[in-house]
Design a protein around this motif. Structure first.
Motif, PDB file in Angstrom:
ATOM      1  N   HIS A  39       0.789  -1.231   0.000  1.00 13.23           N
ATOM      2  CA  HIS A  39       0.000   0.000   0.000  1.00 13.23           C
ATOM      3  C   HIS A  39       0.822   1.283   0.000  1.00 13.23           C
ATOM      4  CE1 HIS A  39      -3.015  -2.962   1.322  1.00 13.23           C
ATOM      5  NE2 HIS A  39      -3.913  -2.123   0.836  1.00 13.23           N
ATOM      6  N   HIS A  40       2.140   1.191   0.145  1.00 10.63           N
ATOM      7  CA  HIS A  40       2.945   2.410   0.181  1.00 10.63           C
ATOM      8  C   HIS A  40       3.867   2.472  -1.031  1.00 10.63           C
ATOM      9  CE1 HIS A  40       2.252   4.192   4.275  1.00 10.63           C
ATOM     10  NE2 HIS A  40       1.574   3.071   4.351  1.00 10.63           N
ATOM     11  N   PRO A  41       3.756   3.532  -1.818  1.00  8.14           N
ATOM     12  CA  PRO A  41       4.613   3.647  -3.017  1.00  8.14           C
ATOM     13  C   PRO A  41       6.092   3.762  -2.686  1.00  8.14           C
ATOM     14  CG  PRO A  41       3.391   5.686  -2.619  1.00  8.14           C
ATOM     15  CD  PRO A  41       2.810   4.660  -1.699  1.00  8.14           C
ATOM     16  N   ARG A  42       6.413   4.064  -1.437  1.00  9.27           N
ATOM     17  CA  ARG A  42       7.822   4.175  -1.045  1.00  9.27           C
ATOM     18  C   ARG A  42       8.574   2.863  -1.257  1.00  9.27           C
ATOM     19  NH1 ARG A  42       9.906   6.035   5.004  1.00  9.27           N
ATOM     20  NH2 ARG A  42      12.093   6.379   4.447  1.00  9.27           N
ATOM     21  N   TYR A  43       7.818   1.748  -1.249  1.00  4.44           N
ATOM     22  CA  TYR A  43       8.440   0.427  -1.345  1.00  4.44           C
ATOM     23  C   TYR A  43       8.195  -0.214  -2.705  1.00  4.44           C
ATOM     24  CZ  TYR A  43       8.198   1.472   3.617  1.00  4.44           C
ATOM     25  OH  TYR A  43       8.286   2.109   4.833  1.00  4.44           O
ATOM     26  N   ARG A  44       8.013   0.628  -3.728  1.00  5.50           N
ATOM     27  CA  ARG A  44       7.667   0.126  -5.057  1.00  5.50           C
ATOM     28  C   ARG A  44       8.754  -0.779  -5.632  1.00  5.50           C
ATOM     29  NH1 ARG A  44       7.088   4.684  -7.299  1.00  5.50           N
ATOM     30  NH2 ARG A  44       4.858   4.920  -6.868  1.00  5.50           N
ATOM     31  N   THR A  45      10.015  -0.392  -5.476  1.00  4.49           N
ATOM     32  CA  THR A  45      11.109  -1.207  -6.027  1.00  4.49           C
ATOM     33  C   THR A  45      11.187  -2.556  -5.327  1.00  4.49           C
ATOM     34  OG1 THR A  45      12.371   0.778  -6.579  1.00  4.49           O
ATOM     35  CG2 THR A  45      13.594  -1.301  -6.432  1.00  4.49           C
ATOM     36  N   LEU A  46      11.056  -2.556  -4.017  1.00  6.73           N
ATOM     37  CA  LEU A  46      11.081  -3.807  -3.261  1.00  6.73           C
ATOM     38  C   LEU A  46       9.906  -4.694  -3.654  1.00  6.73           C
ATOM     39  CD1 LEU A  46      12.296  -5.546  -0.989  1.00  6.73           C
ATOM     40  CD2 LEU A  46      10.911  -4.239   0.647  1.00  6.73           C
ATOM     41  N   LYS A  47       8.739  -4.097  -3.831  1.00  5.91           N
ATOM     42  CA  LYS A  47       7.569  -4.883  -4.231  1.00  5.91           C
ATOM     43  C   LYS A  47       7.775  -5.495  -5.609  1.00  5.91           C
ATOM     44  CE  LYS A  47       2.586  -4.506  -5.047  1.00  5.91           C
ATOM     45  NZ  LYS A  47       2.284  -5.799  -4.403  1.00  5.91           N
ATOM     46  N   SER A  48       8.359  -4.751  -6.535  1.00  4.02           N
ATOM     47  CA  SER A  48       8.628  -5.299  -7.869  1.00  4.02           C
ATOM     48  C   SER A  48       9.574  -6.485  -7.776  1.00  4.02           C
ATOM     49  CB  SER A  48       9.230  -4.219  -8.768  1.00  4.02           C
ATOM     50  OG  SER A  48       8.314  -3.168  -8.961  1.00  4.02           O
ATOM     51  N   TRP A  49      10.559  -6.389  -6.893  1.00  8.04           N
ATOM     52  CA  TRP A  49      11.484  -7.506  -6.730  1.00  8.04           C
ATOM     53  C   TRP A  49      10.751  -8.745  -6.199  1.00  8.04           C
ATOM     54  CZ3 TRP A  49      12.895 -10.310  -2.385  1.00  8.04           C
ATOM     55  CH2 TRP A  49      13.968 -11.175  -2.557  1.00  8.04           C
ATOM     56  N   THR A  50       9.841  -8.553  -5.255  1.00  9.79           N
ATOM     57  CA  THR A  50       9.129  -9.711  -4.695  1.00  9.79           C
ATOM     58  C   THR A  50       8.244 -10.385  -5.731  1.00  9.79           C
ATOM     59  OG1 THR A  50       7.234  -8.378  -3.925  1.00  9.79           O
ATOM     60  CG2 THR A  50       9.102  -8.648  -2.403  1.00  9.79           C
ATOM     61  N   GLU A  51       7.816  -9.635  -6.751  1.00  4.41           N
ATOM     62  CA  GLU A  51       6.911 -10.201  -7.762  1.00  4.41           C
ATOM     63  C   GLU A  51       7.654 -10.960  -8.845  1.00  4.41           C
ATOM     64  OE1 GLU A  51       4.995  -6.658  -8.977  1.00  4.41           O
ATOM     65  OE2 GLU A  51       3.448  -6.717  -7.378  1.00  4.41           O
ATOM     66  N   MET A  52       8.972 -10.985  -8.757  1.00  2.00           N
ATOM     67  CA  MET A  52       9.770 -11.641  -9.795  1.00  2.00           C
ATOM     68  C   MET A  52      10.086 -13.105  -9.475  1.00  2.00           C
ATOM     69  SD  MET A  52      12.384  -8.492 -10.514  1.00  2.00           S
ATOM     70  CE  MET A  52      13.478  -9.483 -11.558  1.00  2.00           C
ATOM     71  N   GLY A  53       9.640 -13.596  -8.318  1.00  2.00           N
ATOM     72  CA  GLY A  53       9.933 -14.985  -7.987  1.00  2.00           C
ATOM     73  C   GLY A  53       9.060 -15.482  -6.856  1.00  2.00           C
ATOM     74  N   TYR A  54       8.814 -16.786  -6.843  1.00  5.78           N
ATOM     75  CA  TYR A  54       7.964 -17.401  -5.821  1.00  5.78           C
ATOM     76  C   TYR A  54       8.659 -17.327  -4.456  1.00  5.78           C
ATOM     77  CZ  TYR A  54       5.453 -20.959  -3.175  1.00  5.78           C
ATOM     78  OH  TYR A  54       4.744 -21.627  -2.212  1.00  5.78           O
ATOM     79  N   GLY A  55       7.886 -16.973  -3.421  1.00  2.00           N
ATOM     80  CA  GLY A  55       8.393 -16.984  -2.060  1.00  2.00           C
ATOM     81  C   GLY A  55       9.149 -15.743  -1.646  1.00  2.00           C
ATOM     82  N   ARG A  56       9.289 -14.770  -2.547  1.00  2.78           N
ATOM     83  CA  ARG A  56      10.084 -13.588  -2.205  1.00  2.78           C
ATOM     84  C   ARG A  56       9.390 -12.686  -1.177  1.00  2.78           C
ATOM     85  NH1 ARG A  56      13.502 -11.315  -7.401  1.00  2.78           N
ATOM     86  NH2 ARG A  56      14.648 -13.243  -7.833  1.00  2.78           N
ATOM     87  N   ARG A  57       8.079 -12.764  -1.104  1.00  4.58           N
ATOM     88  CA  ARG A  57       7.370 -11.973  -0.099  1.00  4.58           C
ATOM     89  C   ARG A  57       7.718 -12.443   1.315  1.00  4.58           C
ATOM     90  NH1 ARG A  57       2.922  -8.885  -1.679  1.00  4.58           N
ATOM     91  NH2 ARG A  57       1.687  -9.460   0.150  1.00  4.58           N
ATOM     92  N   ASP A  58       8.174 -13.689   1.435  1.00  6.01           N
ATOM     93  CA  ASP A  58       8.565 -14.196   2.756  1.00  6.01           C
ATOM     94  C   ASP A  58       9.730 -13.397   3.333  1.00  6.01           C
ATOM     95  OD1 ASP A  58       6.620 -16.086   2.457  1.00  6.01           O
ATOM     96  OD2 ASP A  58       7.992 -17.707   1.901  1.00  6.01           O
ATOM     97  N   LEU A  59      10.586 -12.873   2.441  1.00  9.70           N
ATOM     98  CA  LEU A  59      11.709 -12.067   2.917  1.00  9.70           C
ATOM     99  C   LEU A  59      11.200 -10.821   3.634  1.00  9.70           C
ATOM    100  CD1 LEU A  59      14.859 -11.408   2.798  1.00  9.70           C
ATOM    101  CD2 LEU A  59      14.261  -9.992   0.839  1.00  9.70           C
ATOM    102  N   VAL A  60      10.187 -10.187   3.092  1.00 12.96           N
ATOM    103  CA  VAL A  60       9.620  -8.983   3.697  1.00 12.96           C
ATOM    104  C   VAL A  60       8.855  -9.340   4.970  1.00 12.96           C
ATOM    105  CG1 VAL A  60       8.072  -7.026   3.331  1.00 12.96           C
ATOM    106  CG2 VAL A  60       9.490  -7.888   1.442  1.00 12.96           C
TER     107      VAL A  60
END
Length: 631
Positions: A147-168
């Motif tokens: 929900h925060h555009p400040r983390y747009r780059t990090l969110k794009s990285w998480t969408e590039m592979g399965y399980g990456r949201r677990d890091l956040v």
């Protein structure tokens, strides 16, 4: 330094009188070595050795002779269950009950860390705690990410592979060279610390701190950072607690051990650690090698005599002491080990066969006092094609805990808080208000205040919130009509508490919605109606059963059967050092399961996998029973 207790505190006559009152037999030198020692030591205690009773006895004797009003005994454990058991054993004498109050401390290592180091450090920085909970942290972290555009780059990285949201979700603080840094849940980052994603992850973690959301492991890093920059705190804590007893040490993580070393490693306190390394099944998942101070030290005392079971189970258990070799001596009932051999068509008949066998082998009065239990390493079947895979394959009607989208709703959090209302009203009230804050903070622009900061006058918003909290803890919240009335009051008082408008979002609606109370579940089972309880081996840790059935299951990789691979390792006399990690893990878990029963240990194994070892089973005196479908 003169210890603050009477010199005859562990005198033999005093110990024998108290032991007799508690029905504890002190007939072995190893018991006395531990009981009368006032030096730093480790005790490696076999299952059923009476370790917990011995700890309770020692603490009560120590309490009887304690002479200081400002320095105390610190008793730490890994779990609340172990802490509660110690507290229960201390409650039978006035001296023991004194250990439950100042200047003494009894609690988990996590609570000790929070109370004395992490929470004071955060308060000194003006941080107001909202929740110390991995799930709450993950929920908030992912909400910020989305929900925060400040983390747009990090969110794009998480969408590039399965399980990456677990890091956040699992972003964690570590104290590195005296500074707090952010890592992933495994202690590393998949990108350079100077990268935009790394920087945004750090900003997100700082935002979570500002919102008062932390993981359990964060508190150890914050505590370490505080100790590194304020050395006097560790010295003062060690002085405050000249005697420290740590129970269930086998489950202490490297993170926890490091903090304990920082506080008590200077030698000022007597530190006695008790546990069984072979029952260590909880770890923090970090791959670091054990610390030099890891339990148990090479000089550890041994308590190898088990009064729970006899020689047959003791012999099998000794072979499975893979983490710390120990020859366990069985001094309990001379029970039976039985193999229950099934085929593809008789899987669901294994438990009924065990029920009948338990009634044959165990006296009825003992079975009534300590009901038979069914244990397995795996509860949820997973997607593997093999059969059987888990406990539900043997017991198709067995209910397993499931989490639905409303599991973390406010109403269920309040139900948990209400459950502890009679035992500790203050704690329950604090838990209830924390639940309200977690549910509503996203919908107001200013975080809700801590309970202690709420005004008390009924004419003020704080007073109205306190009245509402009382009703949330006492009213019939299972009634949807009553619950909705309470939620209307909550939504009315929130803007007054924060002086900001309330944003009624779908997320707030979900958190505040009414969820019917879960039905009281009676464990279904196949058989005669004796009510055998089934659970995971992990949950049975610390229990004693009259009879235990270990069900063969697939390991976590879905390729090998735990019982089969473990017994094959033993029957072929192979060196466990050369076994694969999955087999060693299965063997360590089975060690916990097979050391629960007093009279009957039954092990379910497929006939085909058992065939090569039948003669070896019989040579050991184990009974062989074939489970068929004609029941």
């Amino acid at each position: 330094m003169i210890p603050p207790f009477a010199p005859d505190v562990f005198a033999k006559d005093k110990a024998e009188v108290l032991a007799a009152q508690r029905g504890l037999e002190l007939s072995h030198s190893e018991q006395w070595d531990f009981l009368q020692s006032i030096e730093t030591l480790d005790l490696q205690a076999a299952p059923g050795s009476g370790k917990t009773s011995l700890v309770g006895l020692k603490l009560t004797l120590l309490a009887q002779g304690w002479t200081s009003a400002t320095r105390g005994i610190c008793v730490l454990s890994h779990t609340n269950t172990a802490k509660d058991e110690i507290t229960r054993r201390l409650g039978d004498t006035p001296a023991g009950r004194r250990l439950l109050t100042f200047p003494h401390f009894i609690g988990t290592i996590q609570t000790f860390t929070n109370t004395f180091f992490a929470l004071p450090a955060l308060r000194s920085r003006g941080v107001e705690i909202q929740a110390i909970d991995d799930d709450a942290h993950a929920e908030e972290a992912l909400w910020l990410l989305d929900h925060h555009p400040r983390y747009r780059t990090l969110k794009s990285w998480t969408e590039m592979g399965y399980g990456r949201r677990d890091l956040v979700a699992g972003a964690t603080y570590v104290c590195d060279a005296g500074e707090l840094t952010v890592t992933g849940p495994d202690g590393s980052l998949p990108f350079k610390r100077t990268s935009p994603s790394a920087q945004q992850l750090t900003y997100l973690k700082q935002e979570l701190e500002n919102r008062g959301r932390f993981r359990y492991s964060d508190m150890f890093a914050i505590a370490e950072h505080h100790l590194v920059h304020h050395h006097e705190i560790a010295r003062a804590t060690a002085h405050r607690f000249p005697f420290v007893l740590l129970d269930e040490m086998q489950d202490t993580s490297d993170l926890q051990q490091h903090l304990l070393d920082l506080v008590f490693g200077n030698g000022e306190s007597v530190v006695q650690r008790v546990g069984d390394l072979n029952q260590g099944i909880f770890t923090d998942g970090t791959p670091t090698p054990p610390r030099p101070s890891a339990f148990p030290l090479p000089t550890a005392l041994q308590l190898p005599l088990s009064r729970r079971f006899g020689t047959q189970i003791a012999e099998l258990a000794s072979q499975l002491t893979l983490r710390r070799r120990q020859t366990i001596q069985g001094a309990g009932p001379e029970g039976t080990i039985a193999m229950l051999l099934y085929d593809d068509h008789s899987v669901t008949h294994v438990v009924p066969a065990f029920e009948r066998l338990a009634r044959q082998k165990v006296p009825s009065h003992i079975l009534a006092a300590q009901p038979a239990r069914v244990l397995a390493s795996r509860i949820v079947p997973g997607k593997a094609k093999q059969f059987p895979r888990a406990i539900t394959c043997y017991l198709p009607h067995h209910t397993t805990p499931t989490r639905d989208k409303n599991a973390r709703g406010l109403i269920n959090a309040l139900r948990l808080a209400r459950a502890g209302l009679q035992d500790d009203r203050t704690t329950a009230t604090g838990q209830a208000w924390d639940a309200v804050r977690r549910a509503c903070n996203h919908s107001v622009d200013q975080l809700l205040p801590a309970l202690s900061r709420l005004e008390r006058s009924p004419a003020t918003p704080g007073g109205q919130a306190r009245l509402l909290l009382h009703d949330l803890l006492t009213a019939d919240i299972d009634s949807a009509e009553r619950w909705n009335q309470l939620m209307d009051r909550l939504k009315s008082v929130l803007p007054q508490l924060t002086n900001t408008p309330l944003r009624v979002t779908s997320r707030l609606h979900e958190h505040l919605s009414h969820v019917p109370a879960p039905p009281v579940l009676v464990q279904p089972h196949t058989g005669t109606g004796d009510g055998i309880v089934a659970s995971s081996i992990q949950r049975a840790k610390g229990e004693t059963h009259a009879a235990t059935l270990i069900l063969e299951c697939l390991n976590s990789g879905g390729r090998q059967y735990d019982v089969h691979k473990t017994l094959a390792l033993l029957m072929q006399d192979k060196d466990p050092e050369h076994a694969s990690k999955p087999v060693l893990k299965a063997a360590q878990l089975l060690f916990v399961g097979i050391t629960r029963p007093t009279h009957l240990l039954a092990i379910a194994l497929h006939r085909t996998r058992a065939q090569p070892y039948l003669s070896a089973f019989q040579a050991r005196g184990w009974e062989i029973h074939t489970v068929d479908t004609g029941i």
